[in-house]
Design an enzyme around this catalytic site. Sequence first.
Site, PDB file in Angstrom:
ATOM      1  N   HIS A 197       0.844  -1.194   0.000  1.00 25.14           N
ATOM      2  CA  HIS A 197       0.000   0.000   0.000  1.00 25.14           C
ATOM      3  C   HIS A 197       0.881   1.247   0.000  1.00 25.14           C
ATOM      4  O   HIS A 197       2.090   1.183   0.154  1.00 25.14           O
ATOM      5  CB  HIS A 197      -0.892   0.030   1.236  1.00 25.14           C
ATOM      6  CG  HIS A 197      -1.941  -1.025   1.250  1.00 25.14           C
ATOM      7  ND1 HIS A 197      -3.091  -0.917   2.020  1.00 25.14           N
ATOM      8  CD2 HIS A 197      -2.052  -2.215   0.611  1.00 25.14           C
ATOM      9  CE1 HIS A 197      -3.842  -1.992   1.836  1.00 25.14           C
ATOM     10  NE2 HIS A 197      -3.226  -2.793   0.995  1.00 25.14           N
TER      11      HIS A 197
ATOM     12  N   GLU B  77       2.845  -0.524   4.237  1.00 26.71           N
ATOM     13  CA  GLU B  77       2.622   0.844   3.769  1.00 26.71           C
ATOM     14  C   GLU B  77       3.999   1.371   3.360  1.00 26.71           C
ATOM     15  O   GLU B  77       4.841   1.688   4.188  1.00 26.71           O
ATOM     16  CB  GLU B  77       2.007   1.697   4.872  1.00 26.71           C
ATOM     17  CG  GLU B  77       0.651   1.200   5.376  1.00 26.71           C
ATOM     18  CD  GLU B  77      -0.489   1.551   4.436  1.00 26.71           C
ATOM     19  OE1 GLU B  77      -0.256   2.332   3.479  1.00 26.71           O
ATOM     20  OE2 GLU B  77      -1.620   1.067   4.646  1.00 26.71           O
TER      21      GLU B  77
END
Length: 269
Positions: free
Chosen positions: A86, A206
């Site tokens: 992500h 992330e």
Amino acid sequence: RQGSELSGWAMGRWTYEGIDLNHNFADLNTALWDAEDNDLVPHEFPNHYIPIPEYYTFANATVAPETRAVIDWMQRYPFVLSANLHGGELVVTYPFDMTRTYWKAQELTPTADDGVFRWLATVYATSTLAMASEERRLCHYDDFTRFGNIINGANWHTVPGSEWGAWGRGGGSQGPPPPRHHPSLSCTGMNDFSYLHTNCFEITVELSCDKFPHASELPAEWENNRESLLLYMEQVHRGIKGVVRDRETEQGIANAIISVDGINHDVRT
């Protein structure tokens, strides 16, 4: 066109039909936790390979074709290790992503394999240059360096299906959230689904504060994560591995259940 870090966290998250693909997987958490509360696990209710609820398979269920394709892919290939990549933050999250207390937006909710998940998250977080750098900056408001740049997903934010927009991110609805048990709300993230429906252990990475990096920045992003990706893949060689065979015929045994004392989550061959 969105700029580098100028768009909101939700930009690019939903399909044209308005479905959030990452939070479109069947909620298996609720059934497991209900069974645990009633002392049904593992003798009357499985602690692994939990079946998909029937309502989720209906043709009119709000399940994206992309989600159905990914689930079919997961069922055909016995993956054991995976990662979601992500953007928009610098942190590695690990299951569970759904809070056990359905109305809480944040709650530490570990799996039975919490030690393994924390190790996997740490392997990635300590080897990716953007997180390990002494010059690492905060992306927004959360200082994940206090936790070694890893966090339990449910302790960051929860992903209880359709409740996500209204309740998980402070969408403005008043009063307590609706019951999670309603079929139309019973979806969750891919990490929890992978852990409960297959043998696969999955985390979310992330990668960067920048949700939409420019093309010129992609080589640097690759260098930031190349070693981390390789080290993470190498973790498949940790733990016990081998072939379960019939003692007399020496033939491999499919779907043999392997249990470890003290860990209430089995795996299968």
